[in-house]
Design a protein around this motif. Structure first.
Motif, mmCIF file in Angstrom:
data_model
loop_
_atom_site.group_PDB
_atom_site.id
_atom_site.type_symbol
_atom_site.label_atom_id
_atom_site.label_comp_id
_atom_site.label_asym_id
_atom_site.label_seq_id
_atom_site.Cartn_x
_atom_site.Cartn_y
_atom_site.Cartn_z
ATOM 1 N N ILE A 63 44.281 37.821 43.080
ATOM 2 C CA ILE A 63 46.209 37.606 43.107
ATOM 3 C C ILE A 63 46.286 37.323 44.532
ATOM 4 N N ALA A 64 45.229 36.674 45.885
ATOM 5 C CA ALA A 64 45.233 36.591 47.157
ATOM 6 C C ALA A 64 44.253 35.503 47.133
ATOM 7 N N GLY A 65 44.626 35.258 48.146
ATOM 8 C CA GLY A 65 43.365 34.126 48.628
ATOM 9 C C GLY A 65 42.705 33.130 47.760
ATOM 10 N N TYR A 66 41.824 32.581 47.588
ATOM 11 C CA TYR A 66 41.601 31.589 46.771
ATOM 12 C C TYR A 66 40.942 31.180 46.101
ATOM 13 N N PRO A 67 41.697 31.237 44.481
ATOM 14 C CA PRO A 67 40.739 31.298 43.061
ATOM 15 C C PRO A 67 39.551 29.566 43.620
ATOM 16 N N ARG A 68 39.119 30.368 42.596
ATOM 17 C CA ARG A 68 38.049 28.850 42.211
ATOM 18 C C ARG A 68 38.290 27.358 41.434
ATOM 19 N N LEU A 69 37.650 26.504 42.167
ATOM 20 C CA LEU A 69 38.137 25.184 42.316
ATOM 21 C C LEU A 69 38.886 24.904 40.518
ATOM 22 N N ASN A 70 39.712 24.106 40.129
ATOM 23 C CA ASN A 70 40.434 24.042 39.700
ATOM 24 C C ASN A 70 40.900 25.736 38.294
ATOM 25 N N ASP A 71 41.292 26.797 38.796
ATOM 26 C CA ASP A 71 41.429 27.740 38.799
ATOM 27 C C ASP A 71 42.619 28.341 39.267
ATOM 28 N N THR A 72 43.161 29.193 38.797
ATOM 29 C CA THR A 72 44.383 29.719 39.909
ATOM 30 C C THR A 72 44.395 30.994 39.379
ATOM 31 N N GLN A 73 45.527 31.489 40.751
ATOM 32 C CA GLN A 73 45.965 33.092 40.710
ATOM 33 C C GLN A 73 46.484 33.962 40.159
ATOM 34 N N SER A 74 45.724 34.215 38.904
ATOM 35 C CA SER A 74 46.179 35.185 37.473
ATOM 36 C C SER A 74 46.422 36.824 37.766
ATOM 37 N N PHE A 75 47.114 37.510 36.580
ATOM 38 C CA PHE A 75 46.707 38.710 36.559
ATOM 39 C C PHE A 75 46.821 38.603 34.737
ATOM 40 N N LYS A 76 45.925 39.827 34.498
ATOM 41 C CA LYS A 76 45.806 40.101 32.501
ATOM 42 C C LYS A 76 46.772 40.988 32.392
#
Length: 287
Positions: A63-76
């Protein structure tokens, strides 16, 4: 929505108790930089008396920083179905965090929903023929030693004549585990290995057996039914939902067949297996 917060240092037993006894939703967030939902491989225990169920792995994207390539910040959001455990289903909603003029619309359009089966079927005792056969032999030795030192005629896997020949096809016959004929009496033995509550299926089997054997008395035969039950709820074969459910269901079965038991026509013998017993019986068993 009821939310319950768990500290990272929570004791595993406390978490298990909370998941079993309460109904709530959970929000998962983390810094693993990977969004993932999956069912891990199931362990098949032998030396532990706890039956392992499939393990569901859910990781929250950062939820901070950088997600992996082609992914997105999120929560579940994790929703457990039912008001108490053990639960068999869950729903995981993956909510992306995106810059948008209308966040509500973006969440609705881009959220992903995972429907999780939490009770994927593990092989049970009755799926493993060599182990089941070994347990049956052991139960016979414990509860019916007269079969080994019998003074009479012993037959196994005996097909019984139907009590109503006009209603059923010849192929539909009850197949009893053993028949001992001695002293002018026929003793019909049946074996039940109970890994969970004895329900309609087993009760119906016993009813069928008792009904067909009872019909033999009309021809003047002296007959008895011996029901041998192995209680496996304390072993790794256990599939119980509530503690002592096998024991309670055995008592219910005795109650249902009380007239036959009181008359001496039916005898119910039981043995409670320990995990040590079950583990020892698994040693050297090969298909």
């Amino acid at each position: 929505m009821k939310l319950k917060q768990f500290e990272a240092t929570i004791d595993a037993s406390q978490l298990k108790q909370a998941l079993t006894e309460h109904s709530f939703d959970m929000v998962l967030h983390g810094h693993k930089h990977t969004n993932h939902v999956g069912i891990d491989g199931s362990l098949i225990p032998v030396d532990s008396n706890e039956r392992f169920s499939p393990l569901c792995i859910v990781s929250g994207g950062t939820i901070a920083g950088y997600p992996r390539l082609n992914d997105t910040q999120s929560f579940k959001i994790i929703k457990l179905a039912g008001t108490s455990g053990p639960r068999t289903r869950a729903e995981v909603v993956e909510v992306p965090l995106k810059a948008a003029a209308n966040p509500r619309a973006a969440i609705k359009a881009n959220s992903r929903i995972f429907h999780l089966p939490l009770s994927s079927r593990l092989p049970s005792l009755h799926d493993v023929a060599p182990v089941k056969l070994n347990l049956d032999r052991d139960l016979l030795k414990r509860l019916a030693p007269e079969l080994e030192a019998h003074a009479g005629t012993l037959s196994t896997h005996v097909s019984l004549p139907s009590h109503n020949e006009e209603a059923f096809a010849p192929s539909l016959r009850y197949r009893c585990h053993s028949l001992l004929e001695t002293g002018g009496t026929k003793y019909f033995y049946e074996v039940v290995q109970a890994t969970s509550r004895i329900g309609f299926g087993v009760v119906s089997r016993v009813h069928w057996l008792v009904t067909d054997v009872t019909a033999m008395t009309k021809s003047g035969s002296d007959v008895r039914v011996i029901l041998l039950i192995g209680n496996l709820e304390k072993t790794h074969f256990s599939e119980i939902v509530e503690e002592n459910e096998v024991l309670i269901s055995i008592e219910n079965l005795r109650r249902d067949f009380l007239p036959a038991i009181n008359s001496g026509f039916l005898e119910v013998r039981t043995h409670l297996y320990s995990q040590e017993d079950a583990a020892q019986l698994n040693v050297g068993v090969m298909s």
